[in-house]
Write a protein that holds these residues in place. Sequence first.
Motif, PDB file in Angstrom:
ATOM      1  N   MET A   1       0.850  -1.188   0.000  1.00  0.00           N
ATOM      2  CA  MET A   1       0.000   0.000   0.000  1.00  0.00           C
ATOM      3  C   MET A   1       0.883   1.236   0.000  1.00  0.00           C
ATOM      4  O   MET A   1       1.779   1.368   0.820  1.00  0.00           O
ATOM      5  CB  MET A   1      -0.867  -0.027   1.257  1.00  0.00           C
ATOM      6  CG  MET A   1      -1.661   1.220   1.483  1.00  0.00           C
ATOM      7  SD  MET A   1      -2.623   1.059   2.990  1.00  0.00           S
ATOM      8  CE  MET A   1      -2.802   2.759   3.375  1.00  0.00           C
ATOM      9  N   THR A   2       0.634   2.147  -0.910  1.00  0.00           N
ATOM     10  CA  THR A   2       1.383   3.386  -0.959  1.00  0.00           C
ATOM     11  C   THR A   2       0.405   4.553  -1.001  1.00  0.00           C
ATOM     12  O   THR A   2      -0.471   4.616  -1.839  1.00  0.00           O
ATOM     13  CB  THR A   2       2.293   3.419  -2.208  1.00  0.00           C
ATOM     14  OG1 THR A   2       3.131   2.277  -2.185  1.00  0.00           O
ATOM     15  CG2 THR A   2       3.124   4.664  -2.231  1.00  0.00           C
ATOM     16  N   THR A   3       0.547   5.458  -0.060  1.00  0.00           N
ATOM     17  CA  THR A   3      -0.233   6.682  -0.048  1.00  0.00           C
ATOM     18  C   THR A   3       0.775   7.812  -0.022  1.00  0.00           C
ATOM     19  O   THR A   3       1.459   7.998   0.983  1.00  0.00           O
ATOM     20  CB  THR A   3      -1.145   6.751   1.195  1.00  0.00           C
ATOM     21  OG1 THR A   3      -1.908   5.552   1.273  1.00  0.00           O
ATOM     22  CG2 THR A   3      -2.068   7.933   1.160  1.00  0.00           C
ATOM     23  N   ASN A   4       0.902   8.533  -1.136  1.00  0.00           N
ATOM     24  CA  ASN A   4       1.954   9.521  -1.306  1.00  0.00           C
ATOM     25  C   ASN A   4       3.292   8.836  -1.089  1.00  0.00           C
ATOM     26  O   ASN A   4       3.665   7.963  -1.820  1.00  0.00           O
ATOM     27  CB  ASN A   4       1.746  10.716  -0.369  1.00  0.00           C
ATOM     28  CG  ASN A   4       0.451  11.453  -0.678  1.00  0.00           C
ATOM     29  OD1 ASN A   4       0.006  11.497  -1.801  1.00  0.00           O
ATOM     30  ND2 ASN A   4      -0.138  12.049   0.337  1.00  0.00           N
ATOM     31  N   ASN A   5       4.008   9.211  -0.018  1.00  0.00           N
ATOM     32  CA  ASN A   5       5.307   8.602   0.238  1.00  0.00           C
ATOM     33  C   ASN A   5       5.246   7.611   1.398  1.00  0.00           C
ATOM     34  O   ASN A   5       6.276   7.145   1.857  1.00  0.00           O
ATOM     35  CB  ASN A   5       6.353   9.681   0.501  1.00  0.00           C
ATOM     36  CG  ASN A   5       5.903  10.663   1.564  1.00  0.00           C
ATOM     37  OD1 ASN A   5       4.723  10.811   1.833  1.00  0.00           O
ATOM     38  ND2 ASN A   5       6.841  11.341   2.174  1.00  0.00           N
ATOM     39  N   LEU A   6       4.058   7.289   1.882  1.00  0.00           N
ATOM     40  CA  LEU A   6       3.934   6.319   2.966  1.00  0.00           C
ATOM     41  C   LEU A   6       3.827   4.907   2.392  1.00  0.00           C
ATOM     42  O   LEU A   6       3.101   4.669   1.437  1.00  0.00           O
ATOM     43  CB  LEU A   6       2.703   6.611   3.833  1.00  0.00           C
ATOM     44  CG  LEU A   6       2.741   7.899   4.647  1.00  0.00           C
ATOM     45  CD1 LEU A   6       1.478   8.026   5.495  1.00  0.00           C
ATOM     46  CD2 LEU A   6       3.983   7.981   5.522  1.00  0.00           C
ATOM     47  N   GLN A   7       4.588   3.995   3.002  1.00  0.00           N
ATOM     48  CA  GLN A   7       4.561   2.593   2.604  1.00  0.00           C
ATOM     49  C   GLN A   7       4.393   1.739   3.851  1.00  0.00           C
ATOM     50  O   GLN A   7       4.535   2.225   4.970  1.00  0.00           O
ATOM     51  CB  GLN A   7       5.856   2.214   1.893  1.00  0.00           C
ATOM     52  CG  GLN A   7       6.021   2.892   0.553  1.00  0.00           C
ATOM     53  CD  GLN A   7       7.255   2.389  -0.169  1.00  0.00           C
ATOM     54  OE1 GLN A   7       7.680   1.254   0.002  1.00  0.00           O
ATOM     55  NE2 GLN A   7       7.832   3.236  -0.998  1.00  0.00           N
ATOM     56  N   ILE A   8       4.122   0.467   3.627  1.00  0.00           N
ATOM     57  CA  ILE A   8       3.925  -0.464   4.741  1.00  0.00           C
ATOM     58  C   ILE A   8       4.884  -1.639   4.604  1.00  0.00           C
ATOM     59  O   ILE A   8       5.072  -2.168   3.510  1.00  0.00           O
ATOM     60  CB  ILE A   8       2.464  -0.955   4.792  1.00  0.00           C
ATOM     61  CG1 ILE A   8       1.563   0.226   5.100  1.00  0.00           C
ATOM     62  CG2 ILE A   8       2.311  -2.100   5.778  1.00  0.00           C
ATOM     63  CD1 ILE A   8       0.198  -0.053   5.583  1.00  0.00           C
ATOM     64  N   ALA A   9       5.470  -2.002   5.731  1.00  0.00           N
ATOM     65  CA  ALA A   9       6.293  -3.209   5.829  1.00  0.00           C
ATOM     66  C   ALA A   9       5.677  -4.075   6.917  1.00  0.00           C
ATOM     67  O   ALA A   9       5.293  -3.564   7.976  1.00  0.00           O
ATOM     68  CB  ALA A   9       7.732  -2.854   6.197  1.00  0.00           C
ATOM     69  N   THR A  10       5.581  -5.378   6.681  1.00  0.00           N
ATOM     70  CA  THR A  10       5.028  -6.304   7.668  1.00  0.00           C
ATOM     71  C   THR A  10       6.095  -7.352   7.974  1.00  0.00           C
ATOM     72  O   THR A  10       6.484  -8.121   7.096  1.00  0.00           O
ATOM     73  CB  THR A  10       3.728  -6.962   7.137  1.00  0.00           C
ATOM     74  OG1 THR A  10       2.824  -5.929   6.734  1.00  0.00           O
ATOM     75  CG2 THR A  10       3.076  -7.804   8.212  1.00  0.00           C
ATOM     76  N   LEU A  11       6.560  -7.347   9.231  1.00  0.00           N
ATOM     77  CA  LEU A  11       7.704  -8.152   9.632  1.00  0.00           C
ATOM     78  C   LEU A  11       7.436  -8.899  10.925  1.00  0.00           C
ATOM     79  O   LEU A  11       6.796  -8.366  11.830  1.00  0.00           O
ATOM     80  CB  LEU A  11       8.924  -7.248   9.844  1.00  0.00           C
ATOM     81  CG  LEU A  11       9.253  -6.266   8.731  1.00  0.00           C
ATOM     82  CD1 LEU A  11      10.333  -5.298   9.182  1.00  0.00           C
ATOM     83  CD2 LEU A  11       9.675  -7.016   7.475  1.00  0.00           C
TER      84      LEU A  11
END
Length: 179
Positions: A1-11
Amino acid sequence: MTTNNLQIATLGGGCFWCTEAVFQEVKGVEKVVSGYAGGNVPGEPTYREICSGLTGHAEVIEITFDSNIISFEDILVIFMTTHDPTTLNQQGADRGTQYRSVIFYQNEVQQKIAQEVLKQIQPYYNDTIVTELSPLPIFYKATKEHQNYYRENTQQGYCSFVIEPKLAKLRKLHADKLK
């Protein structure tokens, strides 16, 4: 998921309280949510079910980060150097598939970056890295008492003996990436 420059990492790097505490100190990280992913039972699992090891879920964190401040690659390097990616289904005294080392990628770009980071990090370990690399399944948010655990329970023994050494390692190895 990308909103502008925000991303998600799931670890997942063992107990989510540890990895949550580490990433709450990293510059560019907007939010860290503890939860579960990777299981194979229907419905939303409970903490008790996860702890049984029978659901197949791992304790994970979902990191929302600003990619203009910190890259996905840097997130992974911090992750791989603040837990033990060479122990199968175990971090310290925590044992079971729910404590496995895992990177759940969001897309092909994250998958390729993760593969490259795993390859680059391997020479720094004597044992083989066993971190699972899988596409992100459904993420389930853990209940309120599992969110911000270290910040709200610093006096607990687990925090002193297990989380604080990981934070010390973070501060030593990645001082330039801290808030």
